[in-house]
Scaffold this motif. Structure first.
Motif, PDB file in Angstrom:
ATOM      1  N   THR A 100      54.358 -39.449  40.726  1.00  0.00           N
ATOM      2  CA  THR A 100      53.364 -38.429  41.037  1.00  0.00           C
ATOM      3  C   THR A 100      53.881 -37.556  42.166  1.00  0.00           C
ATOM      4  OG1 THR A 100      51.544 -39.873  40.395  1.00  0.00           O
ATOM      5  CG2 THR A 100      50.992 -38.014  41.807  1.00  0.00           C
ATOM      6  N   VAL A 101      53.835 -36.245  41.939  1.00  0.00           N
ATOM      7  CA  VAL A 101      54.151 -35.272  42.975  1.00  0.00           C
ATOM      8  C   VAL A 101      52.801 -34.786  43.501  1.00  0.00           C
ATOM      9  CG1 VAL A 101      55.340 -33.131  43.544  1.00  0.00           C
ATOM     10  CG2 VAL A 101      56.232 -34.600  41.729  1.00  0.00           C
ATOM     11  N   LYS A 102      52.394 -35.292  44.664  1.00  0.00           N
ATOM     12  CA  LYS A 102      51.079 -34.961  45.212  1.00  0.00           C
ATOM     13  C   LYS A 102      51.057 -33.560  45.800  1.00  0.00           C
ATOM     14  CE  LYS A 102      49.199 -39.448  45.762  1.00  0.00           C
ATOM     15  NZ  LYS A 102      47.987 -39.426  44.986  1.00  0.00           N
ATOM     16  N   ARG A 103      52.179 -33.141  46.367  1.00  0.00           N
ATOM     17  CA  ARG A 103      52.307 -31.778  46.887  1.00  0.00           C
ATOM     18  C   ARG A 103      53.778 -31.448  47.032  1.00  0.00           C
ATOM     19  NH1 ARG A 103      51.326 -31.244  53.301  1.00  0.00           N
ATOM     20  NH2 ARG A 103      52.866 -32.768  53.919  1.00  0.00           N
ATOM     21  N   GLY A 104      54.077 -30.156  47.075  1.00  0.00           N
ATOM     22  CA  GLY A 104      55.445 -29.722  47.269  1.00  0.00           C
ATOM     23  C   GLY A 104      56.206 -29.562  45.967  1.00  0.00           C
ATOM     24  N   THR A 105      57.518 -29.661  46.077  1.00  0.00           N
ATOM     25  CA  THR A 105      58.384 -29.439  44.917  1.00  0.00           C
ATOM     26  C   THR A 105      59.286 -30.638  44.654  1.00  0.00           C
ATOM     27  OG1 THR A 105      60.059 -28.391  46.308  1.00  0.00           O
ATOM     28  CG2 THR A 105      58.441 -26.937  45.249  1.00  0.00           C
ATOM     29  N   LEU A 106      59.628 -30.796  43.391  1.00  0.00           N
ATOM     30  CA  LEU A 106      60.546 -31.862  42.982  1.00  0.00           C
ATOM     31  C   LEU A 106      61.416 -31.333  41.853  1.00  0.00           C
ATOM     32  CD1 LEU A 106      61.262 -34.928  43.359  1.00  0.00           C
ATOM     33  CD2 LEU A 106      59.827 -35.334  41.351  1.00  0.00           C
ATOM     34  N   ALA A 107      62.721 -31.363  42.067  1.00  0.00           N
ATOM     35  CA  ALA A 107      63.672 -31.027  41.005  1.00  0.00           C
ATOM     36  C   ALA A 107      64.119 -32.344  40.377  1.00  0.00           C
ATOM     37  CB  ALA A 107      64.871 -30.276  41.571  1.00  0.00           C
ATOM     38  N   VAL A 108      64.208 -32.358  39.041  1.00  0.00           N
ATOM     39  CA  VAL A 108      64.523 -33.587  38.314  1.00  0.00           C
ATOM     40  C   VAL A 108      65.659 -33.334  37.338  1.00  0.00           C
ATOM     41  CG1 VAL A 108      63.620 -35.381  36.770  1.00  0.00           C
ATOM     42  CG2 VAL A 108      62.104 -34.304  38.456  1.00  0.00           C
ATOM     43  N   VAL A 109      66.637 -34.221  37.330  1.00  0.00           N
ATOM     44  CA  VAL A 109      67.648 -34.268  36.282  1.00  0.00           C
ATOM     45  C   VAL A 109      67.472 -35.629  35.620  1.00  0.00           C
ATOM     46  CG1 VAL A 109      70.100 -34.228  35.715  1.00  0.00           C
ATOM     47  CG2 VAL A 109      69.234 -32.784  37.578  1.00  0.00           C
ATOM     48  N   SER A 110      67.085 -35.602  34.357  1.00  0.00           N
ATOM     49  CA  SER A 110      66.759 -36.834  33.632  1.00  0.00           C
ATOM     50  C   SER A 110      67.954 -37.771  33.532  1.00  0.00           C
ATOM     51  CB  SER A 110      66.279 -36.510  32.223  1.00  0.00           C
ATOM     52  OG  SER A 110      65.111 -35.751  32.283  1.00  0.00           O
ATOM     53  N   GLY A 111      67.644 -39.068  33.519  1.00  0.00           N
ATOM     54  CA  GLY A 111      68.660 -40.093  33.385  1.00  0.00           C
ATOM     55  C   GLY A 111      68.583 -40.785  32.037  1.00  0.00           C
TER      56      GLY A 111
END
Length: 162
Positions: free
Chosen positions: A114-125
């Protein structure tokens, strides 16, 4: 007869100690299975809240299931999960790793964050490649299922979601 009773007690005590030691070993490996990944990059300040205890994040720290990770202003943090998923949280972000299960042999597993606030960049595994339906990222307003390999989540800056 007295010696027989004493040796029986000693035998019982020895068995109990060995059984307890075995339980500790099993408990330790169960804790190890909660390990999801490692903090690989850190710029500025970040904290990790685990079991109600908040500590400063340090490069190389382990990330566990149920950890709440928060980055400070002008800060960022990169995590590599055991399946090689890459997570990069931007400034003033809060990320909770709700669930992480990974079988390194079959690459099957599940990832729920869960991203409650802000940013998250994701590269799937590997989990997303083997079991894409088992990878979910939540925000305060939407749940995202993973169908691609790289994406960015912007959950906004909500003051109430620390």
């Amino acid at each position: 007869m007295r010696n027989g009773t004493a040796s029986t007690r000693m035998f019982t005590l020895t068995c109990a100690v060995l059984a307890f030691t075995g339980l500790l070993a099993v408990g330790g490996s169960a804790l190890a299975s909660d390990e999801a990944g490692t903090i690989k990059t850190l710029k500025g300040t970040a904290s990790v809240e685990r079991s109600g205890q908040k500590t400063l994040a340090v490069l190389g720290d382990k990330v566990m299931v149920s950890d709440r990770i928060q980055t400070g202003p002008e800060s960022s943090l990169g995590i590599t999960l055991r399946d090689n998923t890459l997570l990069s949280a931007g400034a003033n972000s809060t990320l909770v790793l709700n669930r992480f299960v990974f079988d390194s042999t079959t690459h099957a597993g599940a990832l729920d964050a869960t991203v409650k606030r802000g940013t998250l960049a994701v590269v799937s595994g590997k989990i997303a490649k083997a079991s894409p339906d088992n990878v979910i990222f939540n925000t305060p307003s939407v749940a995202l299922g993973v169908r691609g390999t790289e994406f960015i989540i912007d959950a906004g800056q909500r003051d109430g979601d620390k």
